[in-house]
Design a protein around this motif. Structure first.
Motif, PDB file in Angstrom:
ATOM      1  N   GLN A  19      35.706  25.757  45.829  1.00  0.00           N
ATOM      2  CA  GLN A  19      36.313  26.695  44.897  1.00  0.00           C
ATOM      3  C   GLN A  19      37.370  25.976  44.067  1.00  0.00           C
ATOM      4  OE1 GLN A  19      37.692  29.650  47.617  1.00  0.00           O
ATOM      5  NE2 GLN A  19      35.798  30.820  47.566  1.00  0.00           N
ATOM      6  N   SER A  20      37.459  26.347  42.811  1.00  0.00           N
ATOM      7  CA  SER A  20      38.408  25.706  41.912  1.00  0.00           C
ATOM      8  C   SER A  20      39.821  26.220  42.153  1.00  0.00           C
ATOM      9  CB  SER A  20      38.003  25.989  40.458  1.00  0.00           C
ATOM     10  OG  SER A  20      38.198  27.371  40.172  1.00  0.00           O
ATOM     11  N   PRO A  21      40.851  25.434  41.776  1.00  0.00           N
ATOM     12  CA  PRO A  21      42.240  25.917  41.869  1.00  0.00           C
ATOM     13  C   PRO A  21      42.455  27.202  41.078  1.00  0.00           C
ATOM     14  CG  PRO A  21      42.180  23.546  41.491  1.00  0.00           C
ATOM     15  CD  PRO A  21      40.768  24.035  41.334  1.00  0.00           C
ATOM     16  N   LEU A  22      41.724  27.365  39.956  1.00  0.00           N
ATOM     17  CA  LEU A  22      41.849  28.585  39.165  1.00  0.00           C
ATOM     18  C   LEU A  22      41.447  29.798  39.990  1.00  0.00           C
ATOM     19  CD1 LEU A  22      42.281  30.145  36.522  1.00  0.00           C
ATOM     20  CD2 LEU A  22      39.927  29.554  35.884  1.00  0.00           C
ATOM     21  N   THR A  23      40.347  29.683  40.715  1.00  0.00           N
ATOM     22  CA  THR A  23      39.903  30.806  41.546  1.00  0.00           C
ATOM     23  C   THR A  23      40.954  31.161  42.588  1.00  0.00           C
ATOM     24  OG1 THR A  23      37.564  30.271  41.213  1.00  0.00           O
ATOM     25  CG2 THR A  23      38.110  31.594  43.147  1.00  0.00           C
ATOM     26  N   GLU A  24      41.597  30.159  43.171  1.00  0.00           N
ATOM     27  CA  GLU A  24      42.637  30.421  44.163  1.00  0.00           C
ATOM     28  C   GLU A  24      43.821  31.150  43.524  1.00  0.00           C
ATOM     29  OE1 GLU A  24      42.351  30.009  47.308  1.00  0.00           O
ATOM     30  OE2 GLU A  24      40.423  28.986  47.242  1.00  0.00           O
ATOM     31  N   GLN A  25      44.184  30.764  42.317  1.00  0.00           N
ATOM     32  CA  GLN A  25      45.270  31.441  41.607  1.00  0.00           C
ATOM     33  C   GLN A  25      44.927  32.911  41.351  1.00  0.00           C
ATOM     34  OE1 GLN A  25      45.750  28.274  38.338  1.00  0.00           O
ATOM     35  NE2 GLN A  25      47.741  29.294  38.349  1.00  0.00           N
ATOM     36  N   VAL A  26      43.716  33.139  40.875  1.00  0.00           N
ATOM     37  CA  VAL A  26      43.270  34.504  40.585  1.00  0.00           C
ATOM     38  C   VAL A  26      43.274  35.336  41.851  1.00  0.00           C
ATOM     39  CG1 VAL A  26      41.301  35.890  39.819  1.00  0.00           C
ATOM     40  CG2 VAL A  26      41.885  33.789  38.605  1.00  0.00           C
ATOM     41  N   ARG A  27      42.797  34.756  42.942  1.00  0.00           N
ATOM     42  CA  ARG A  27      42.720  35.496  44.201  1.00  0.00           C
ATOM     43  C   ARG A  27      44.111  35.893  44.701  1.00  0.00           C
ATOM     44  NH1 ARG A  27      38.616  32.851  48.089  1.00  0.00           N
ATOM     45  NH2 ARG A  27      37.372  33.443  46.280  1.00  0.00           N
ATOM     46  N   LYS A  28      45.049  34.988  44.615  1.00  0.00           N
ATOM     47  CA  LYS A  28      46.410  35.295  45.080  1.00  0.00           C
ATOM     48  C   LYS A  28      47.027  36.413  44.250  1.00  0.00           C
ATOM     49  CE  LYS A  28      47.417  30.746  47.039  1.00  0.00           C
ATOM     50  NZ  LYS A  28      48.225  29.489  46.916  1.00  0.00           N
ATOM     51  N   TYR A  29      46.824  36.358  42.928  1.00  0.00           N
ATOM     52  CA  TYR A  29      47.363  37.419  42.083  1.00  0.00           C
ATOM     53  C   TYR A  29      46.728  38.757  42.418  1.00  0.00           C
ATOM     54  CZ  TYR A  29      48.578  40.248  38.057  1.00  0.00           C
ATOM     55  OH  TYR A  29      49.045  41.267  37.265  1.00  0.00           O
ATOM     56  N   ARG A  30      45.405  38.746  42.584  1.00  0.00           N
ATOM     57  CA  ARG A  30      44.706  39.996  42.906  1.00  0.00           C
ATOM     58  C   ARG A  30      45.178  40.572  44.227  1.00  0.00           C
ATOM     59  NH1 ARG A  30      41.464  40.451  47.312  1.00  0.00           N
ATOM     60  NH2 ARG A  30      40.215  38.641  46.701  1.00  0.00           N
ATOM     61  N   GLN A  31      45.350  39.720  45.222  1.00  0.00           N
ATOM     62  CA  GLN A  31      45.739  40.197  46.551  1.00  0.00           C
ATOM     63  C   GLN A  31      47.080  40.912  46.547  1.00  0.00           C
ATOM     64  OE1 GLN A  31      45.386  36.482  48.673  1.00  0.00           O
ATOM     65  NE2 GLN A  31      43.290  36.910  49.360  1.00  0.00           N
ATOM     66  N   THR A  32      47.954  40.554  45.648  1.00  0.00           N
ATOM     67  CA  THR A  32      49.258  41.216  45.571  1.00  0.00           C
ATOM     68  C   THR A  32      49.254  42.426  44.644  1.00  0.00           C
ATOM     69  OG1 THR A  32      49.978  39.707  43.809  1.00  0.00           O
ATOM     70  CG2 THR A  32      50.478  39.069  46.086  1.00  0.00           C
TER      71      THR A  32
END
Length: 508
Positions: A19-32
């Motif tokens: 998974q790309s770093p971008l996907t990780e960023q998006v996931r963290k934002y969504r989770q909050t």
């Protein structure tokens, strides 16, 4: 040979999935922000959007306009030439330095509903949470409070939860996430949300032709349909065409007592089932002359893609509960890439408690013809009509049958044909198609599915005809979403996956 090498090289490039770093960023934002996301989605689902409900369609379009304006998207309604047609909701985001433009498509109208067919406690436009699918014993649960965690395996039930308000919502949420994270898209983005897809996109051509200048782009991304039955994300490069036919056969002018006239008066229900039985063999292969003759064969690239599609035949047989599929041993993925003839419904007199000892006056069948690349709507329809004639029927398109016709022809069939459209398929080895594949693969660790054509239908040939632009379908809904039927639903994780997918495409 060149196309074969393309696919082999592509899979070599993505042999190690991460998974790309971008996907990780998006996931963290969504989770909050999950509760905020779902609150907006539930508001969209609460608006009746049956395609033939003018008021509901207008309210749905207005809600989407507000969603877009809240995100700072320049928005307008694109009207057809015909008055009274649901408009397309259009928006545009210009990105400094971007050299390509991508249009994201979804539709905001939904199928008609019969609330009495929905499960107890579930109403089509009062969406609810369930802790699992109904088929797995899911129970209705309260809307989670802001402090409560949201289980991604929960389902949201309601009309258009998956088809296709989830698409509208995921696309707009993807842009919202990029904006909140201060990440600039790499492509110019246009949004196009249609309001008449469930009626066959009857006036889509008018909208595309009238507003062609505003809809210029390098690619259309179509958000409709389910992910692969294996649960993997899939990229689809084509769709089947579709056309509906209604065939009605006639016998006596009034219903007859089955005791007084049975064995003597012709029975239209029996006539119709015999006619239908002549159209297919026991393995489900269509016997109508020339039915498969026009099919354009797959390229080597497409054949290799199909060979890599995970088999789900046994899974789906167990899930759906039947022992032997049609197709004479061919797989599901092979069969959805062939033209088909399906019976959508049959009607003649009554059954159950309303059944009476009568010989009915007529029998009617609704036929659904799915077309693949190479088939033409009118040619395929004519093949069916010719077959009916070969079975001895006099065929008419008139609403009523005259006494003269009744006395002259022992077998009479009235055929009515709906407005259909042809199949479409985009080449998998286009440079922009390769970019789409790489972008979506960057969001997951498992190999994505590349499908030359979806089993379902959309009028995507219109985008090539009027705009000369390729289309690629990137669906997000769970495969068991009950689209078009009662108890339609969306798995929450599919919404989250969809947001990640469309962020990646906006940054490809």
């Amino acid at each position: 040979m060149k196309s074969c090498l393309f696919l082999l090289l592509l899979f070599t490039q993505i042999a190690v999935f991460a998974q790309s770093p971008l996907t990780e960023q998006v996931r963290k934002y969504r989770q909050t922000n999950e509760h905020t996301f779902l609150s907006e989605f539930m508001g969209l689902l609460s608006i009746p959007n049956v395609v033939y409900d003018t008021v509901g369609i207008q309210k749905t379009a207005a809600y989407i306009v507000k969603m877009m304006e809240a995100r700072g998207i320049k928005t307008e309604l694109l009207e057809a030439k015909t008055k009274g047609v649901p408009p397309a909701v259009h928006g545009e985001v210009k990105v400094p330095g971007a050299t390509r433009t991508v249009i994201f498509y979804a539709h905001y109208d939904g199928q008609p509903v019969n609330p009495n067919q929905w499960a107890e406690g579930i109403e089509p436009f009062k969406s609810v949470f369930l802790d699992a699918s109904l088929e797995k014993g899911g129970k209705i649960i309260p809307v989670p409070k802001a402090t409560e965690p949201i289980n991604p395996e929960w389902r949201i039930y309601g009309r258009s939860a998956s088809d296709d308000k989830a698409g509208v919502f995921a696309i707009l949420s993807a842009y919202q996430v990029l904006k909140k994270l201060n990440i600039q898209p790499s492509v110019n983005i246009k949004f196009f949300f249609e309001g008449e897809e469930e009626a066959g996109s009857t006036h889509l051509a008018e909208i595309l032709e009238k507003h062609a200048d505003k809809l210029r782009s390098d690619l259309w991304i179509i958000c409709d349909g389910p992910v692969h039955q294996s649960g993997r994300k899939q990229v689809v490069f084509g769709v089947r065409g579709d056309v509906n036919m209604e065939v009605k056969v006639y016998a006596s002018k009034r219903p007859l007592h089955s005791g007084h006239y049975g064995n003597w008066a012709p029975n239209p229900a029996m006539m119709l089932v015999k006619l239908l039985a002549s159209m297919k063999n026991d393995e489900g292969r269509v016997l109508i002359k020339g039915f498969y003759d026009d099919v354009v064969p797959f390229t080597e690239t497409e054949k290799q893609a199909i060979a890599r599609v995970p088999s789900v035949d046994e899974q789906m047989q167990n899930e759906l509960g039947f022992a032997r599929p049609d197709g004479g041993g061919k797989s599901l993925v092979e069969l959805i890439n062939l033209p088909s003839l399906n019976i959508n419904g049959i009607a003649s007199a009554n059954v159950g408690k309303m059944a009476a000892n009568v010989i009915p006056t007529s029998a009617t069948v609704a036929l659904d013809l799915r077309l693949v690349l190479g088939n033409d709507v009118q040619r395929q329809v004519q093949k069916v009509i010719d077959h009916i004639k070969e079975q001895g029927y006099y065929v008419t398109r008139n609403e009523s049958i005259t006494d003269e016709e009744r006395m002259k022809y022992p077998l009479i069939a009235r055929v009515q044909v709906g407005k259909g459209y042809n199949a479409q398929r985009t080449k998998m080895d286009l440079p922009i198609a390769q970019d789409v594949i790489k972008a979506i693969q960057s969001t997951v660790k498992e190999e994505i599915v590349l499908m030359p054509s979806l089993g379902g239908s959309l009028p995507l040939f219109l985008f090539e005809k009027y705009l000369k632009t390729p289309t690629i379908t990137v669906p997000i809904a769970n495969h068991d979403n009950n689209q078009h039927a009662e108890n339609e639903n969306i798995r929450i994780q599919n919404i989250w996956n969809g947001i990640e997918t469309y962020v990646a495409l906006m940054k490809m």
